[in-house]
Scaffold this motif. Structure first.
Motif, PDB file in Angstrom:
ATOM      1  N   PRO A 284     -44.741  28.509  55.516  1.00 34.38           N
ATOM      2  CA  PRO A 284     -44.512  27.607  56.649  1.00 34.38           C
ATOM      3  C   PRO A 284     -45.210  28.347  57.995  1.00 34.38           C
ATOM      4  O   PRO A 284     -45.517  27.668  58.777  1.00 34.38           O
ATOM      5  CB  PRO A 284     -42.939  27.953  56.967  1.00 34.38           C
ATOM      6  N   ALA A 285     -45.765  29.504  57.662  1.00 34.76           N
ATOM      7  CA  ALA A 285     -46.569  30.049  58.654  1.00 34.76           C
ATOM      8  C   ALA A 285     -48.023  29.630  58.532  1.00 34.76           C
ATOM      9  O   ALA A 285     -48.833  29.826  59.851  1.00 34.76           O
ATOM     10  CB  ALA A 285     -46.530  31.651  58.701  1.00 34.76           C
TER      11      ALA A 285
ATOM     12  N   ASN B 247     -49.717  48.587  58.813  1.00 33.85           N
ATOM     13  CA  ASN B 247     -49.285  47.588  59.897  1.00 33.85           C
ATOM     14  C   ASN B 247     -48.728  46.490  59.086  1.00 33.85           C
ATOM     15  O   ASN B 247     -49.230  45.834  57.985  1.00 33.85           O
ATOM     16  CB  ASN B 247     -50.521  47.449  60.704  1.00 33.85           C
ATOM     17  N   GLY B 248     -47.877  45.556  59.797  1.00 32.85           N
ATOM     18  CA  GLY B 248     -47.370  44.259  59.244  1.00 32.85           C
ATOM     19  C   GLY B 248     -46.856  43.412  60.323  1.00 32.85           C
ATOM     20  O   GLY B 248     -47.099  43.940  61.525  1.00 32.85           O
ATOM     21  N   PRO B 249     -46.375  42.406  60.300  1.00 34.24           N
ATOM     22  CA  PRO B 249     -46.146  41.872  58.928  1.00 34.24           C
ATOM     23  C   PRO B 249     -47.430  41.066  57.845  1.00 34.24           C
ATOM     24  O   PRO B 249     -48.659  40.982  58.783  1.00 34.24           O
ATOM     25  CB  PRO B 249     -45.254  40.524  58.990  1.00 34.24           C
ATOM     26  N   VAL B 250     -47.284  41.123  56.862  1.00 36.36           N
ATOM     27  CA  VAL B 250     -48.462  40.555  55.941  1.00 36.36           C
ATOM     28  C   VAL B 250     -47.819  39.580  55.153  1.00 36.36           C
ATOM     29  O   VAL B 250     -46.933  39.651  54.611  1.00 36.36           O
ATOM     30  CB  VAL B 250     -49.365  41.755  55.556  1.00 36.36           C
ATOM     31  N   ARG B 251     -48.828  38.620  54.589  1.00 34.91           N
ATOM     32  CA  ARG B 251     -48.537  37.631  53.709  1.00 34.91           C
ATOM     33  C   ARG B 251     -49.621  38.135  52.493  1.00 34.91           C
ATOM     34  O   ARG B 251     -50.750  37.742  52.604  1.00 34.91           O
ATOM     35  CB  ARG B 251     -48.830  36.324  54.070  1.00 34.91           C
TER      36      ARG B 251
ATOM     37  N   CYS C 211     -39.240  38.353  53.290  1.00 37.63           N
ATOM     38  CA  CYS C 211     -38.914  39.228  54.273  1.00 37.63           C
ATOM     39  C   CYS C 211     -38.880  38.903  55.826  1.00 37.63           C
ATOM     40  O   CYS C 211     -38.899  39.470  56.770  1.00 37.63           O
ATOM     41  CB  CYS C 211     -39.642  40.478  54.142  1.00 37.63           C
ATOM     42  N   GLY C 212     -39.332  37.359  55.973  1.00 38.55           N
ATOM     43  CA  GLY C 212     -39.142  36.920  57.434  1.00 38.55           C
ATOM     44  C   GLY C 212     -40.466  36.080  57.730  1.00 38.55           C
ATOM     45  O   GLY C 212     -41.294  36.046  56.512  1.00 38.55           O
ATOM     46  N   PRO C 213     -40.749  35.472  58.719  1.00 38.98           N
ATOM     47  CA  PRO C 213     -41.780  34.883  59.068  1.00 38.98           C
ATOM     48  C   PRO C 213     -43.218  35.418  58.927  1.00 38.98           C
ATOM     49  O   PRO C 213     -43.301  36.503  59.562  1.00 38.98           O
ATOM     50  CB  PRO C 213     -41.694  34.294  60.557  1.00 38.98           C
ATOM     51  N   GLY C 214     -43.962  35.090  57.954  1.00 42.29           N
ATOM     52  CA  GLY C 214     -45.282  35.665  57.946  1.00 42.29           C
ATOM     53  C   GLY C 214     -45.257  37.113  57.245  1.00 42.29           C
ATOM     54  O   GLY C 214     -46.039  37.865  57.162  1.00 42.29           O
ATOM     55  N   ALA C 215     -44.161  37.337  56.534  1.00 45.08           N
ATOM     56  CA  ALA C 215     -44.010  38.613  55.820  1.00 45.08           C
ATOM     57  C   ALA C 215     -43.393  38.229  54.435  1.00 45.08           C
ATOM     58  O   ALA C 215     -42.202  38.501  53.994  1.00 45.08           O
ATOM     59  CB  ALA C 215     -42.687  39.334  56.553  1.00 45.08           C
TER      60      ALA C 215
ATOM     61  N   ASN D 201     -43.307  44.964  55.884  1.00 40.20           N
ATOM     62  CA  ASN D 201     -42.670  43.805  56.183  1.00 40.20           C
ATOM     63  C   ASN D 201     -41.260  43.820  56.580  1.00 40.20           C
ATOM     64  O   ASN D 201     -40.587  42.842  56.862  1.00 40.20           O
ATOM     65  CB  ASN D 201     -42.912  42.847  54.771  1.00 40.20           C
ATOM     66  N   ALA D 202     -40.727  45.095  56.503  1.00 40.07           N
ATOM     67  CA  ALA D 202     -39.462  45.370  57.032  1.00 40.07           C
ATOM     68  C   ALA D 202     -38.478  44.568  55.899  1.00 40.07           C
ATOM     69  O   ALA D 202     -37.286  44.109  56.393  1.00 40.07           O
ATOM     70  CB  ALA D 202     -39.107  44.930  58.293  1.00 40.07           C
ATOM     71  N   CYS D 203     -38.830  44.630  54.754  1.00 41.39           N
ATOM     72  CA  CYS D 203     -38.024  43.987  53.628  1.00 41.39           C
ATOM     73  C   CYS D 203     -36.572  44.776  53.521  1.00 41.39           C
ATOM     74  O   CYS D 203     -36.608  45.910  53.702  1.00 41.39           O
ATOM     75  CB  CYS D 203     -38.759  43.935  52.353  1.00 41.39           C
TER      76      CYS D 203
END
Length: 281
Positions: free
Chosen positions: A278-279, A178-182, A245-249, A222-224
């Motif tokens: 930034p998250a 599951n994602g997104p993840v940092r 790969c995006g906010p929080g990802a 993270n849908a990179c």
């Protein structure tokens, strides 16, 4: 009487290790905090500079370790508390009831729901010590790092970020997470206990996974859009790769020239990485 003296001596030893940080008390005495699911220890930063809820780094010990062994790492604890973080060290369970203490992940699940335990620890610490419920990092070394990966895969929203050191998935690794993840993955280039490529253990019954294969699972979560990192650089003896790969990802891989150990620069490295996002709330 003797038990009380031993507890007092242990608390004094930890206080010496932690320096100016405060070894928090649970109930009437310093030491392990007990909740229904298990135990944890916590060290708080100097309250003089604290404003609002205190951010948390929950650090999971390695195989055969303990919460006390985490807090004995003066570089780790001081490096985090001096930056304003509380350090929470949960206690693992004995493998099969009598073996070394570890965590329930991958091929070694059974017994306690570790995710529920960690959530209960965060809730108890927030109630007792005013620590944050949102500015939280789950970190861990070796077996603790394996646990970090598996919890992040199952429940990425459980913590704001994840920071495993010297550990990833075991084979067969999850097909998807599951994602997104940092996630900040730190690993020694010369690690022979948990090699980057993994290794087979227990006469072929178990297989540590490949760190790079795990990162591919995380990029998919993270849908990179590319396997290529957005940034690749070297500094201070570290080789670093980062995927935004995006906010929080975001994913970062940091390789250091060492073996199966927690690098001395880890606390500063992790804090700068976490605070740069930034998250962060």
């Amino acid at each position: 009487m003797m038990q009380g003296l031993r507890k007092a001596a242990a608390a004094a030893a930890l206080a010496a290790v932690c320096g100016s940080a405060a070894m928090a008390e649970c109930g009437a005495e310093a030491g392990a905090c007990s909740i229904e699911e298990g135990q944890y220890q916590i060290v708080l930063p100097d309250p003089a500079g604290a404003e609002g809820a205190v951010p948390v780094v929950m650090f999971l010990h390695g195989y055969g370790g303990s919460s006390s062994s985490v807090l004995r790492n003066r570089t780790l604890v001081a490096g985090l508390t001096q930056r304003g973080y509380a350090v929470i060290a949960p206690e693992g369970l004995r493998r099969d009831g009598s073996g070394p203490q570890s965590w329930g992940f991958g091929p070694f699940t059974g017994g306690r729901d570790e995710g529920a335990f960690f959530a209960a620890v965060l809730a108890d610490a927030a109630e007792q010590f005013g620590t944050s419920r949102s500015q939280t990092v789950l970190a861990g070394f070796s077996a603790g790092a394996f646990m970090v990966h598996y919890l992040a895969c199952r429940d990425p929203a459980a913590f704001a970020a994840y920071a495993p050191v010297s550990g990833a998935f075991w084979r067969p690794q999850p097909e998807r997470c599951n994602g997104p993840v940092r996630l900040l993955q730190v690993h020694g280039w010369r690690d022979e206990v948990v090699p980057l490529e993994g290794r087979i253990l227990g006469g072929g019954r178990f297989e540590q996974g490949d760190v790079f294969a795990a990162l591919e699972v995380w990029r998919e979560a993270n849908a990179c859009t590319s396997h290529a990192p957005d940034r690749a650089w070297s500094a201070d003896g570290l080789m670093r790769r980062r995927w935004d790969c995006g906010p929080g990802a975001d994913i970062e891989l940091v390789l250091f020239d060492g073996g199966h150990t927690l690098p001395k620069s880890w606390a500063e490295l992790m804090a700068e990485w976490f605070e740069d996002q930034p998250a962060v709330r």
